[in-house]
Design a protein around this motif. Structure first.
Motif, PDB file in Angstrom:
ATOM      1  N   LEU A 114       1.034  -1.099  -0.120  1.00 36.39           N
ATOM      2  CA  LEU A 114      -0.132   0.038  -0.139  1.00 36.39           C
ATOM      3  C   LEU A 114       1.031   1.267   0.190  1.00 36.39           C
ATOM      4  CD1 LEU A 114      -2.541  -1.359   2.839  1.00 36.39           C
ATOM      5  CD2 LEU A 114      -2.775  -1.246   0.397  1.00 36.39           C
ATOM      6  N   VAL A 115       0.389   2.135  -0.794  1.00 37.46           N
ATOM      7  CA  VAL A 115       1.217   3.586  -0.958  1.00 37.46           C
ATOM      8  C   VAL A 115       0.437   4.817  -1.025  1.00 37.46           C
ATOM      9  CG1 VAL A 115       2.978   5.021  -2.361  1.00 37.46           C
ATOM     10  CG2 VAL A 115       3.191   2.380  -2.178  1.00 37.46           C
ATOM     11  N   GLU A 116       0.375   5.468   0.178  1.00 35.41           N
ATOM     12  CA  GLU A 116      -0.721   6.395   0.418  1.00 35.41           C
ATOM     13  C   GLU A 116       0.245   7.856  -0.451  1.00 35.41           C
ATOM     14  OE1 GLU A 116      -0.456   4.388   4.381  1.00 35.41           O
ATOM     15  OE2 GLU A 116       1.109   5.123   2.875  1.00 35.41           O
ATOM     16  N   SER A 117      -0.750   8.687  -0.815  1.00 37.90           N
ATOM     17  CA  SER A 117      -0.333  10.009  -1.302  1.00 37.90           C
ATOM     18  C   SER A 117      -1.403  10.988  -1.203  1.00 37.90           C
ATOM     19  CB  SER A 117       0.163   9.976  -2.790  1.00 37.90           C
ATOM     20  OG  SER A 117      -1.056   9.457  -3.627  1.00 37.90           O
ATOM     21  N   GLY A 118      -0.878  12.243  -1.295  1.00 34.94           N
ATOM     22  CA  GLY A 118      -1.803  13.373  -1.173  1.00 34.94           C
ATOM     23  C   GLY A 118      -1.829  14.343  -0.072  1.00 34.94           C
ATOM     24  N   GLY A 119      -1.012  13.781   0.899  1.00 33.34           N
ATOM     25  CA  GLY A 119      -1.194  14.667   2.206  1.00 33.34           C
ATOM     26  C   GLY A 119      -0.185  16.053   1.715  1.00 33.34           C
ATOM     27  N   ARG A 120      -0.402  17.073   2.650  1.00 31.68           N
ATOM     28  CA  ARG A 120       0.096  18.240   2.517  1.00 31.68           C
ATOM     29  C   ARG A 120      -0.161  19.353   3.688  1.00 31.68           C
ATOM     30  NH1 ARG A 120      -2.560  22.131  -0.474  1.00 31.68           N
ATOM     31  NH2 ARG A 120      -4.455  21.422  -1.663  1.00 31.68           N
ATOM     32  N   LEU A 121       0.350  20.437   3.597  1.00 30.25           N
ATOM     33  CA  LEU A 121      -0.023  21.490   4.384  1.00 30.25           C
ATOM     34  C   LEU A 121      -1.204  22.302   3.887  1.00 30.25           C
ATOM     35  CD1 LEU A 121       0.173  23.462   6.953  1.00 30.25           C
ATOM     36  CD2 LEU A 121       1.854  24.544   5.563  1.00 30.25           C
ATOM     37  N   VAL A 122      -2.442  22.423   4.757  1.00 29.01           N
ATOM     38  CA  VAL A 122      -3.717  23.009   3.983  1.00 29.01           C
ATOM     39  C   VAL A 122      -4.052  24.221   5.161  1.00 29.01           C
ATOM     40  CG1 VAL A 122      -4.298  21.374   2.386  1.00 29.01           C
ATOM     41  CG2 VAL A 122      -5.358  21.403   4.765  1.00 29.01           C
ATOM     42  N   GLN A 123      -5.024  25.041   4.881  1.00 26.30           N
ATOM     43  CA  GLN A 123      -5.677  25.758   5.834  1.00 26.30           C
ATOM     44  C   GLN A 123      -6.985  25.337   6.354  1.00 26.30           C
ATOM     45  OE1 GLN A 123      -5.744  29.694   3.943  1.00 26.30           O
ATOM     46  NE2 GLN A 123      -3.779  30.085   4.809  1.00 26.30           N
ATOM     47  N   ALA A 124      -7.150  25.672   7.791  1.00 25.73           N
ATOM     48  CA  ALA A 124      -8.684  25.148   8.188  1.00 25.73           C
ATOM     49  C   ALA A 124      -9.669  25.447   7.366  1.00 25.73           C
ATOM     50  CB  ALA A 124      -8.812  25.835   9.401  1.00 25.73           C
ATOM     51  N   GLY A 125     -10.651  24.606   6.928  1.00 23.53           N
ATOM     52  CA  GLY A 125     -11.757  24.811   6.201  1.00 23.53           C
ATOM     53  C   GLY A 125     -11.528  24.540   4.533  1.00 23.53           C
ATOM     54  N   ASP A 126     -10.276  23.878   4.416  1.00 26.61           N
ATOM     55  CA  ASP A 126      -9.755  23.431   2.841  1.00 26.61           C
ATOM     56  C   ASP A 126     -10.209  21.988   2.795  1.00 26.61           C
ATOM     57  OD1 ASP A 126      -6.853  25.311   2.416  1.00 26.61           O
ATOM     58  OD2 ASP A 126      -8.960  25.910   2.282  1.00 26.61           O
ATOM     59  N   SER A 127     -10.379  21.478   1.610  1.00 27.48           N
ATOM     60  CA  SER A 127     -10.229  20.260   1.224  1.00 27.48           C
ATOM     61  C   SER A 127      -9.103  19.668   0.903  1.00 27.48           C
ATOM     62  CB  SER A 127     -11.391  20.070   0.272  1.00 27.48           C
ATOM     63  OG  SER A 127     -12.926  20.560   0.586  1.00 27.48           O
ATOM     64  N   LEU A 128      -8.987  18.187   0.928  1.00 25.77           N
ATOM     65  CA  LEU A 128      -7.908  17.444   0.355  1.00 25.77           C
ATOM     66  C   LEU A 128      -8.304  15.962   0.207  1.00 25.77           C
ATOM     67  CD1 LEU A 128      -4.834  17.928   0.306  1.00 25.77           C
ATOM     68  CD2 LEU A 128      -4.596  17.052   2.562  1.00 25.77           C
ATOM     69  N   ARG A 129      -7.838  15.281  -0.787  1.00 26.81           N
ATOM     70  CA  ARG A 129      -8.226  13.958  -1.139  1.00 26.81           C
ATOM     71  C   ARG A 129      -6.965  13.377  -1.015  1.00 26.81           C
ATOM     72  NH1 ARG A 129     -10.638  10.946  -6.746  1.00 26.81           N
ATOM     73  NH2 ARG A 129      -8.458  11.383  -7.227  1.00 26.81           N
ATOM     74  N   LEU A 130      -6.957  12.032  -0.220  1.00 27.68           N
ATOM     75  CA  LEU A 130      -5.838  11.231  -0.122  1.00 27.68           C
ATOM     76  C   LEU A 130      -6.034  10.060  -0.954  1.00 27.68           C
ATOM     77  CD1 LEU A 130      -5.326  11.106   3.837  1.00 27.68           C
ATOM     78  CD2 LEU A 130      -4.489  12.411   1.994  1.00 27.68           C
ATOM     79  N   SER A 131      -5.141   9.404  -1.594  1.00 33.09           N
ATOM     80  CA  SER A 131      -5.236   8.073  -2.324  1.00 33.09           C
ATOM     81  C   SER A 131      -4.298   6.983  -1.634  1.00 33.09           C
ATOM     82  CB  SER A 131      -4.841   8.531  -3.745  1.00 33.09           C
ATOM     83  OG  SER A 131      -5.648   9.441  -4.306  1.00 33.09           O
ATOM     84  N   CYS A 132      -4.510   5.897  -1.711  1.00 34.39           N
ATOM     85  CA  CYS A 132      -3.843   4.713  -1.488  1.00 34.39           C
ATOM     86  C   CYS A 132      -3.970   3.583  -2.530  1.00 34.39           C
ATOM     87  CB  CYS A 132      -4.278   4.211  -0.316  1.00 34.39           C
ATOM     88  SG  CYS A 132      -3.452   2.431   0.117  1.00 34.39           S
ATOM     89  N   ALA A 133      -2.844   3.488  -3.427  1.00 35.53           N
ATOM     90  CA  ALA A 133      -2.663   2.643  -4.499  1.00 35.53           C
ATOM     91  C   ALA A 133      -2.165   1.107  -3.909  1.00 35.53           C
ATOM     92  CB  ALA A 133      -1.700   3.143  -5.501  1.00 35.53           C
ATOM     93  N   ALA A 134      -2.703   0.067  -4.138  1.00 35.09           N
ATOM     94  CA  ALA A 134      -2.553  -1.088  -3.849  1.00 35.09           C
ATOM     95  C   ALA A 134      -1.977  -1.902  -4.907  1.00 35.09           C
ATOM     96  CB  ALA A 134      -3.477  -1.860  -3.130  1.00 35.09           C
ATOM     97  N   SER A 135      -0.772  -2.818  -4.449  1.00 31.76           N
ATOM     98  CA  SER A 135      -0.382  -3.920  -5.639  1.00 31.76           C
ATOM     99  C   SER A 135      -0.202  -5.247  -4.881  1.00 31.76           C
ATOM    100  CB  SER A 135       0.996  -3.556  -6.047  1.00 31.76           C
ATOM    101  OG  SER A 135       1.886  -3.124  -4.838  1.00 31.76           O
ATOM    102  N   GLY A 136      -0.311  -6.171  -5.502  1.00 31.84           N
ATOM    103  CA  GLY A 136      -0.110  -7.743  -5.095  1.00 31.84           C
ATOM    104  C   GLY A 136      -1.291  -8.273  -5.431  1.00 31.84           C
ATOM    105  N   ARG A 137      -2.025  -9.040  -4.329  1.00 31.58           N
ATOM    106  CA  ARG A 137      -3.061  -9.720  -4.556  1.00 31.58           C
ATOM    107  C   ARG A 137      -4.298  -9.152  -5.002  1.00 31.58           C
ATOM    108  NH1 ARG A 137      -3.688 -13.552   0.349  1.00 31.58           N
ATOM    109  NH2 ARG A 137      -5.579 -14.462  -1.031  1.00 31.58           N
ATOM    110  N   ILE A 138      -5.421  -9.598  -5.073  1.00 33.23           N
ATOM    111  CA  ILE A 138      -6.598  -9.060  -5.550  1.00 33.23           C
ATOM    112  C   ILE A 138      -7.100  -8.024  -4.626  1.00 33.23           C
ATOM    113  CG2 ILE A 138      -9.026  -9.724  -6.276  1.00 33.23           C
ATOM    114  CD1 ILE A 138      -8.269 -12.452  -6.834  1.00 33.23           C
ATOM    115  N   PHE A 139      -7.263  -6.825  -4.810  1.00 30.39           N
ATOM    116  CA  PHE A 139      -7.472  -5.748  -4.190  1.00 30.39           C
ATOM    117  C   PHE A 139      -9.052  -5.884  -3.544  1.00 30.39           C
ATOM    118  CE2 PHE A 139      -7.356  -1.517  -2.612  1.00 30.39           C
ATOM    119  CZ  PHE A 139      -8.492  -0.922  -2.749  1.00 30.39           C
ATOM    120  N   SER A 140      -9.797  -6.442  -4.656  1.00 27.58           N
ATOM    121  CA  SER A 140     -10.988  -6.230  -4.165  1.00 27.58           C
ATOM    122  C   SER A 140     -11.571  -7.362  -3.036  1.00 27.58           C
ATOM    123  CB  SER A 140     -12.111  -6.826  -5.529  1.00 27.58           C
ATOM    124  OG  SER A 140     -11.797  -8.009  -5.909  1.00 27.58           O
ATOM    125  N   SER A 141     -10.389  -8.302  -2.482  1.00 28.15           N
ATOM    126  CA  SER A 141     -10.774  -9.211  -1.655  1.00 28.15           C
ATOM    127  C   SER A 141     -10.606  -8.473  -0.297  1.00 28.15           C
ATOM    128  CB  SER A 141     -10.188 -10.342  -1.761  1.00 28.15           C
ATOM    129  OG  SER A 141      -8.630 -10.116  -1.676  1.00 28.15           O
TER     130      SER A 141
END
Length: 124
Positions: free
Chosen positions: A4-31
């Motif tokens: 699992l590899v996360e991304s998207g974190g950063r410094l923001v101001q209160a009230g802002d929006s942010l989207r984090l992502s987590c990319a998976a590799s290996g076995r069947i993700f849907s399980s």
């Protein structure tokens, strides 16, 4: 085994929006049930949100309910955390986790695989 590899974190101001992502590799993700946890300095790692294998069931901590949305794209092997109306108390390292089960859990020990984390800092 799944990586699992996360991304998207950063410094923001209160009230802002942010989207984090987590990319998976290996076995069947849907399980895997997927979840987001976070850990602030000097505090224990805490549950944020979880999503069932199909995406049909969602679970949230009370502290983020109504502000955060978890989702997944099984074709892309990615889970997301959309964070709106961010507060200073949301500042933490956010971790993606996978559970090889058909049921969700709020407990850290229930998850089998973890990413390295991504830092989210919210300035007030």
């Amino acid at each position: 085994q799944v990586q699992l590899v996360e991304s998207g974190g950063r410094l923001v101001q209160a009230g802002d929006s942010l989207r984090l992502s987590c990319a998976a590799s290996g076995r069947i993700f849907s399980s895997y049930v997927m979840a987001w946890f976070r850990q602030a300095p000097g505090k224990e790692r805490e549950f944020v949100a979880a999503i069932s294998r199909s995406g049909g069931a969602l679970y949230y901590a009370d502290s983020v309910k109504g502000r955060f949305t978890i989702s997944r794209d099984n074709a892309k092997k990615t889970v997301y955390l959309q964070m709106n109306s961010l507060k200073s108390e949301d500042t933490a390292v956010y971790y993606c986790a996978a559970r090889d089960s058909n049921s969700g859990s709020f407990e850290v020990k229930a998850y089998d695989y973890w990413g390295q984390g991504t830092q989210v800092s919210v300035s007030s």
